[in-house]
Design an enzyme around this catalytic site. Structure first.
Site, PDB file in Angstrom:
ATOM      1  CB  SER A  99      -0.952  -0.055   1.192  1.00  0.00           C
ATOM      2  OG  SER A  99      -2.087   0.716   0.954  1.00  0.00           O
ATOM      3  CG  ASP A 151       7.187   5.314 -11.744  1.00  0.00           C
ATOM      4  OD1 ASP A 151       7.859   4.293 -11.984  1.00  0.00           O
ATOM      5  OD2 ASP A 151       5.946   5.309 -11.701  1.00  0.00           O
ATOM      6  CE  LYS A 178      -5.662  -2.836   0.397  1.00  0.00           C
ATOM      7  NZ  LYS A 178      -5.746  -1.434  -0.018  1.00  0.00           N
TER       8      LYS A 178
END
Length: 400
Positions: free
Chosen positions: A306, A317, A331
Site C-alpha cells: 500500500s 518512477d 495492495k
C-alpha cells in the site's frame, strides 16, 4: 462524505491482527417517506422471500426454540455482511457497532494481540507482514505465510474480521497458529503469547561510510515528523546518503505517505487514484520545498504494501533513487469508512492507485530495480538485501 482526501487510507489489509487503522468517514443518509420505497435495493418479491426465510428459521429450525438462538439483530447484521461479501472484495467489509467501537478504541495505538497484518486472498488468510519487535516478529512469522488454524479452529474461508477476533485477546494469553509456508511440506506450529502492541514508527542509525539508515515501519500520524527528525539528525552527523527500509511496512495513511515522499521527491506526481467519483479520481503531488538531495536507496520486500508501495513507486518512477529487494505485496486500493445510522459501518474500496508512470499496483506488486532474495536480519552482516543496498549506496557516493 466530508474531507475525504485527507482521511483516505492507503490501507494495508482487509483486517489487521490486533489492530485496525482508522479510515476516512462519511455519513450515508436515510431515505424517508415516499423516497424510501423508491430507494429500496430489492423488489417487493425479494423482500418477501427474505421474510419467508426468517420465518422458516424461526418456526422450524431444530434449535430455534432455545433462548437467543433466533436473534433478529444477528440475522440483520449477518444479512448485511452477506450483502457486502457478495462483491468478493476482501477490503470492502461490513462492521457491526460493537466491532466498530473496538476498532475505534484500538486506533489509539495500543492493543492486545500478536502484531501481524493479514489479508484474505482466494479464501486463504495471508500474512502481509509482522510488526517489528512483536510476538509474531520474534516467533519468526514471515510475509506471505498462510494461517491455516488458530489454536484448534480451522480458518479456511473465514472472513478476515472473524479471524482477527480469534487472534486478538488479553495480553498474556497464549495462542498457537498453524502456518503454511512456501516450499515447506508440512504445517508449522507457531506458539506465541499475546501482549500489548506498540508500533514503533521510525528507527534510525548511522552506518559506516556516512550512510544514514532509516527503518520506517508504518505510515501513521507520527511518521512525517519522525522521518524529518531522523533526516535532520543524520545531516548533523554529516550523512552522505540515505537507505530507507520499507520492508514489512504494510502501509497507512495516504496523506502521510505524500508528506513523507515529499521529503525525497522535489516535485511532481506521487500517486494517482482512479475511482468512480470525483473525489476518488485525482492525482496527488509532492509538496515542493521539502525534499533533501541526499543519494537514496529504498529497501522493499513481500511485506511492503500500500503506502510503502506508493513511496517506492514514486522514487522509482522519478529516478530519485534505487529500489532494492523483492517484489512488493500488491495492495493498491483505497478504502474509506461510511458510518451507518445504527453505529455500524462499511469500509468500501473506492479507488485504485497507480504510480507516476501509470502502473497499477493492485494485485501486481512493484518490482525492484535490483532484485535480491532474503529477509530482514537483526545481524546486519547477515542481511543480504541490506548489504546489497549498502554496496549500491557506496557506488553512488564514489561516483559523486
Amino acid at each position: 462524505m466530508r474531507n475525504l482526501k485527507s482521511k483516505i487510507l492507503s490501507f494495508a489489509a482487509g483486517a489487521i491482527a490486533g489492530a485496525v487503522i482508522c479510515a476516512g468517514t462519511g455519513a450515508l443518509s436515510q431515505a424517508t417517506g415516499a423516497e424510501w420505497e423508491k430507494s429500496l435495493p430489492f423488489t417487493p418479491q425479494q423482500l418477501a422471500v427474505i421474510k419467508q426465510v426468517k420465518l422458516a428459521l424461526s418456526t422450524y429450525q431444530v434449535d430455534g426454540d432455545k433462548k437467543g438462538k433466533i436473534d433478529d439483530t444477528k440475522m440483520y447484521y449477518g444479512a448485511l455482511k452477506g450483502l457486502v461479501a457478495s462483491l468478493e472484495d476482501p477490503y470492502t467489509r461490513f462492521v457491526d457497532p460493537k466491532d466498530l467501537a473496538e476498532e475505534n478504541v484500538e486506533m489509539e495505538g495500543e492493543y492486545g494481540g500478536l502484531g501481524i497484518y493479514i489479508a484474505s486472498r482466494e479464501g486463504r488468510t495471508t500474512i502481509i507482514a509482522p510488526i517489528e519487535d512483536t510476538p509474531a516478529d520474534r516467533a519468526g512469522v514471515k510475509p506471505l505465510d498462510e494461517i491455516v488454524k488458530v489454536d484448534d479452529k480451522n480458518v479456511w474461508g473465514m472472513e478476515s474480521d472473524e479471524i482477527v477476533k480469534l487472534l486478538r485477546g488479553p495480553a498474556g494469553k497464549p495462542v498457537t497458529l498453524q502456518i503454511r509456508r512456501k516450499n515447506v511440506n508440512k504445517l508449522i506450529p507457531v506458539k506465541m503469547v499475546r501482549e500489548i502492541i506498540k508500533i514503533k514508527t521510525v528507527r534510525s542509525e548511522m552506518l559506516d561510510g556516512g550512510i544514514a539508515y532509516i527503518k520506517l515501519n508504518h505510515f501513521n500520524l507520527k511518521s512525517d515528523g519522525e522521518v524529518r527528525a531522523a533526516l535532520e539528525n543524520a545531516k548533523k552527523k554529516n550523512a552522505k546518503g540515505v537507505i530507507m527500509d520499507l520492508r514489512n511496512n504494510p502501509g497507512g495513511l495516504l496523506d502521510v505517505c505524500v508528506d513523507v515522499t515529499s521529503q525525497f521527491i522535489p516535485k511532481g506526481v506521487v500517486v494517482g487514484m482512479r475511482g468512480r467519483f470525483e473525489k476518488a479520481n485525482e492525482t496527488l503531488y509532492a509538496k515542493e520545498g521539502r525534499a533533501n538531495k541526499l543519494p537514496l536507496v529504498v529497501l522493499i520486500n513481500e511485506g511492503s504494501a500500500s503506502a510503502a508501495e506508493i513511496f517506492a513507486g514514486a522514487v522509482k518512477d522519478h529516478k530519485r533513487g534505487t529500489v532494492v529487494g523483492a517484489k512488493t505485496f500488491g495492495k493498491g486500493s483505497v478504502q474509506t469508512l461510511f458510518n451507518l445510522p445504527d453505529g455500524s459501518g462499511i469500509y468500501v474500496t473506492i479507488a485504485r492507485y497507480n504510480t507516476p508512470s501509470g502502473f497499477v499496483l493492485d494485485h501486481k506488486g512493484l518490482q525492484p530495480d535490483v532484485a535480491v532474495a532474503g529477509e530482514p536480519k537483526k545481524n546486519k552482516k547477515e542481511d543480504k538485501q541490506l548489504q546489497k543496498a549498502i554496496g549500491i549506496m557506496k557506488q553512488k557516493l564514489k561516483a559523486k
